[in-house]
Design a protein around this motif. Structure first.
Motif, PDB file in Angstrom:
ATOM      1  N   ARG A 161       1.630   8.858  -6.060  1.00 40.37           N
ATOM      2  CA  ARG A 161       1.860  10.256  -5.478  1.00 40.37           C
ATOM      3  C   ARG A 161       2.984  10.761  -6.125  1.00 40.37           C
ATOM      4  NH1 ARG A 161      -0.985  11.849  -0.910  1.00 40.37           N
ATOM      5  NH2 ARG A 161      -0.084  10.100   0.513  1.00 40.37           N
ATOM      6  N   PHE A 221      -6.210   4.070  -4.528  1.00 44.32           N
ATOM      7  CA  PHE A 221      -4.964   4.942  -4.641  1.00 44.32           C
ATOM      8  C   PHE A 221      -5.359   6.236  -5.123  1.00 44.32           C
ATOM      9  CE2 PHE A 221      -2.977   0.663  -5.244  1.00 44.32           C
ATOM     10  CZ  PHE A 221      -2.123   0.697  -4.185  1.00 44.32           C
ATOM     11  N   ARG A 251      -6.646   6.495   0.027  1.00 41.56           N
ATOM     12  CA  ARG A 251      -5.348   6.631   0.216  1.00 41.56           C
ATOM     13  C   ARG A 251      -4.814   6.442   1.623  1.00 41.56           C
ATOM     14  NH1 ARG A 251      -3.400  11.818  -3.349  1.00 41.56           N
ATOM     15  NH2 ARG A 251      -3.636  10.714  -5.351  1.00 41.56           N
ATOM     16  N   GLU A 252      -4.424   7.346   2.447  1.00 41.46           N
ATOM     17  CA  GLU A 252      -3.531   6.943   3.679  1.00 41.46           C
ATOM     18  C   GLU A 252      -4.843   6.499   4.800  1.00 41.46           C
ATOM     19  OE1 GLU A 252      -4.303  10.208   2.577  1.00 41.46           O
ATOM     20  OE2 GLU A 252      -5.872  10.627   3.876  1.00 41.46           O
ATOM     21  N   MET A 270       1.302   3.753  -3.008  1.00 43.21           N
ATOM     22  CA  MET A 270       0.886   5.113  -2.839  1.00 43.21           C
ATOM     23  C   MET A 270       1.832   6.181  -3.132  1.00 43.21           C
ATOM     24  SD  MET A 270      -2.083   6.643  -2.265  1.00 43.21           S
ATOM     25  CE  MET A 270      -1.536   8.096  -3.214  1.00 43.21           C
ATOM     26  N   GLU A 271       3.033   5.869  -2.114  1.00 45.99           N
ATOM     27  CA  GLU A 271       4.004   7.175  -2.083  1.00 45.99           C
ATOM     28  C   GLU A 271       4.950   6.956  -3.151  1.00 45.99           C
ATOM     29  OE1 GLU A 271       3.430   9.179   0.034  1.00 45.99           O
ATOM     30  OE2 GLU A 271       1.960   7.921   0.966  1.00 45.99           O
ATOM     31  N   GLN A 281       0.989  -1.248   0.044  1.00 47.96           N
ATOM     32  CA  GLN A 281       0.123   0.079   0.031  1.00 47.96           C
ATOM     33  C   GLN A 281       0.568   1.372  -0.013  1.00 47.96           C
ATOM     34  OE1 GLN A 281      -3.307   0.892  -0.170  1.00 47.96           O
ATOM     35  NE2 GLN A 281      -2.833   3.063   0.568  1.00 47.96           N
ATOM     36  N   THR A 282       1.924   1.353   0.908  1.00 47.74           N
ATOM     37  CA  THR A 282       2.869   2.468   1.041  1.00 47.74           C
ATOM     38  C   THR A 282       3.685   2.691  -0.459  1.00 47.74           C
ATOM     39  OG1 THR A 282       2.899   1.821   3.218  1.00 47.74           O
ATOM     40  CG2 THR A 282       4.255   3.719   2.505  1.00 47.74           C
TER      41      THR A 282
END
Ligand code: SF4
Ligand code: SF4
Length: 473
Positions: free
Chosen positions: A125, A211, A215-216, A120-121, A116-117
């Motif tokens: 992102r 995403f 998100r977070e 996402m990041e 996930q991180t």
């Protein structure tokens, strides 16, 4: 009970405003040493995640989680439904390992390894930064009316997000049904497999939703692992932490004045610049202390280190440290709790290794036909009827299979002929009769051992019960 003043921040989360609505976060683009390290780790893990279902070892998919058929491949090693106990032990080992790691190093998994991180990041992102710009530009764009620039930027971003979500959904499907099957479905055309196409569309929509919008909140609200932090962490766990002793000192944090001698003022080293909050992808202020929302992404470490460099103060105001390290200066220690987890891990690994060594390539089961009794055959022969099931767990066919009695003198007769083959990863089922001379039977129910041979090689043994008349006791 009223919340103490210094704990009020725990009454709300950074992603929900006072009206209960979503507080959209615009984390500043991180830069710095840890972010660079994380980028390299992420590239490696992304390559692994995307390639793993397409790599084969000895013909077995490297990683496969075929839940529907209950077939799992871990690092090219196949686990069948009959190996479920092994799979469960492996999962328990994984859970104990993660718990051990969390107690020692906090949510390090979330920041460095969680898909996930990483997606996402390091994927979504970064595309967002590339198209819309950094925090300030994103805020301006969202406030801006829907003009040509906003439509172009948002449209491009959402289109790319949808394409990447579709790619991730395909890879996810390859983990679930196997890459061979996925390629076959692609070759046959999507309309030939409508239910799979529907699953693919649903997966794509879920990934896009997660995403592009959720998100977070996955880490804050949905992830059960995040919820465990409260019971796993203690004062000795090494986490991303703000050194409150150094940051606050006697006078507390305060803005930095040019050319001031900070040490002489008694003010803390935190210059209250807010950079650590602006980069945080979960919208928290790490200076409030350990929080459930912190995914240990290290963005605040990088941001604060850069500020400390600018004001000529030592780096590490936010760093990897335990509460004991900050308040008492203690170094990492092997606590009895950690030693306990290591001992449990060692025992589980020992059990798992032993079971792997005992695991056979062929699984055999011979069961008496339900409801059947024994049968006399001639004067001195007793016969029992059975069903058998043989599973070939290997990726080569096994030929010339036949059954022999190992524990008794007697015959095994198959309804179909002995000497048959089982295809790779295949199954053979049928009916057989065991015939024993009355003189060989000691009781009305006894265990018989059967050997399964391929040519002259004994490939598996199994036992079953044999019924005889009471008079032969
Ligand atoms: S980045 Fe460092 S100096 Fe700036 S507010 Fe955060 S802790 Fe204080
Ligand atoms: S507090 Fe720091 S480490 Fe934790 S999520 Fe925010 S930026 Fe990442």
């Amino acid at each position: 009970m009223e919340t103490p003043e210094n704990e009020v921040f725990r009454d709300s989360i950074g992603t929900i405003n006072e009206d209960g609505k979503r507080n959209w976060l615009y984390p500043k683009k991180p830069t710095g040493k840890f972010y660079d390290y994380r980028k390299w780790v992420s590239y490696g893990l992304l390559a692994f995640l995307l390639a793993a279902p397409f790599i084969k070892i000895n013909g077995n998919q490297f990683i496969m989680m075929n839940v529907l058929e209950r077939r799992f491949n871990i690092f090219g090693f196949p686990f069948w439904p009959q190996d479920f106990h092994l799979f469960v032990i492996m999962m328990i080992i994984g859970v104990v390992f993660v718990i051990f790691f969390t107690v020692a190093f906090g949510r390090i998994f979330c920041g460095w390894m969680c898909p996930q991180t990483i997606f996402m990041e390091m994927v979504f992102r970064r595309i967002e930064y590339w198209i819309e710009g950094d925090r300030g530009k994103q805020i301006r764009l969202d406030k801006q009316k829907w003009d040509a620039e906003k439509i172009r930027k948002k449209g491009t971003k959402w289109f790319i997000f949808a394409v990447i979500s579709f790619i991730i959904a395909n890879v996810f499907l390859a983990y679930l049904i196997g890459s061979d099957q996925l390629f076959k479905y692609i070759k046959d055309g999507p309309l030939a497999h409508l239910s799979t196409l529907l699953s693919l569309i649903i997966f794509t929509a879920v990934f896009y939703f997660v995403f592009a919008w959720f998100r977070e909140q996955v880490c804050i609200i949905a992830c059960p692992y995040g919820r465990l932090q409260g019971v796993l962490l203690d004062d000795k766990s090494i986490i991303v932490a703000y050194d409150h002793k150094r940051g606050e000192k006697e006078e507390g944090r305060a803005l930095f004045k040019k050319n001031e001698d900070r040490a002489a003022t008694g003010k803390g080293d935190c210059i209250d610049c807010g950079q650590c909050v602006q980069v945080c992808p979960t919208g928290i202020d790490i200076r409030n202390g350990t929080q459930l929302e912190c995914v240990n992404c290290t963005a605040c470490i990088d941001a604060c280190d850069q500020i400390m460099e600018k004001v000529d103060l030592p780096k590490g105001l936010i760093r990897y440290a335990s509460e004991d390290n900050i308040t008492k200066g203690n170094k990492f220690e092997w606590t009895p709790r950690l030693k306990g987890y290591v001992a449990v891990l060692a025992i589980l690994l020992g059990i798992f290794s032993g079971m792997m060594l005992l695991r056979n390539d062929v699984e055999a089961r011979v069961l008496r036909l339900p409801g059947s009794l024994y049968e006399h055959k001639g004067e001195d022969v007793i016969s029992n009827v059975y069903t058998y099931k043989l599973v070939n767990k290997t990726i080569v066919s096994i030929d010339d299979i036949h059954f022999k009695l190992l524990s008794h003198k007697g015959d095994i007769n198959l309804v179909k002929n002995q000497g048959f083959s089982i295809a790779k990863e295949g199954l053979a089922e049928g009916t057989l009769f065991i015939e024993l001379k009355t003189g060989a039977i000691k009781g009305d129910k006894e265990r018989v051992e059967i050997g399964i041979y391929s040519g002259d090689d004994l490939i598996e043994t199994t036992t079953t019960s044999f019924l005889g008349p009471r008079s032969y006791k």
